[in-house]
Design a protein around this motif. Structure first.
Motif, mmCIF file in Angstrom:
data_model
loop_
_atom_site.group_PDB
_atom_site.id
_atom_site.type_symbol
_atom_site.label_atom_id
_atom_site.label_comp_id
_atom_site.label_asym_id
_atom_site.label_seq_id
_atom_site.Cartn_x
_atom_site.Cartn_y
_atom_site.Cartn_z
ATOM 1 N N ASP A 39 0.799 -1.226 0.000
ATOM 2 C CA ASP A 39 0.000 0.000 0.000
ATOM 3 C C ASP A 39 0.833 1.277 0.000
ATOM 4 N N THR A 42 1.709 1.862 -3.687
ATOM 5 C CA THR A 42 0.542 2.192 -4.516
ATOM 6 C C THR A 42 -0.228 3.395 -3.972
ATOM 7 N N ASP A 44 -2.469 3.350 -1.796
ATOM 8 C CA ASP A 44 -3.862 2.936 -1.636
ATOM 9 C C ASP A 44 -4.071 2.595 -0.157
ATOM 10 N N SER A 46 -5.651 2.269 3.621
ATOM 11 C CA SER A 46 -6.918 1.927 4.256
ATOM 12 C C SER A 46 -6.635 1.708 5.739
ATOM 13 N N SER A 49 -3.953 -0.922 6.341
ATOM 14 C CA SER A 49 -2.692 -0.832 5.606
ATOM 15 C C SER A 49 -1.517 -1.090 6.548
#
Length: 69
Positions: A39, A42, A44, A46, A49
């Protein structure tokens, strides 16, 4: 599940601070190379993560491997 507004940014900042601490520790562990994956690459993020690392030691000769009894 509802997520707190701004939590993604908060989690990202937490992980970045933790990664700085890990970077400071690595030279004392005899690490040749570290590859950051997941993560943090990327971006990305959450609530679940994590910091995902592939760690390559300088040498395997100093490692003690478990033996079967």
């Amino acid at each position: 599940m509802p997520m707190r507004v701004g939590f993604t940014l908060f989690r990202k900042e937490m992980l970045e601070r933790e990664l700085v601490g890990i970077q400071e520790l690595l030279p004392t562990l005899g690490v040749e190379k570290v590859i950051l994956t997941g993560d943090m690459i990327t971006e990305d993020f959450s609530p679940d993560s994590s910091i995902d690392l592939i760690v390559v030691p300088v040498s395997y000769t100093h490692l003690t491997l478990p033996t079967k009894a």
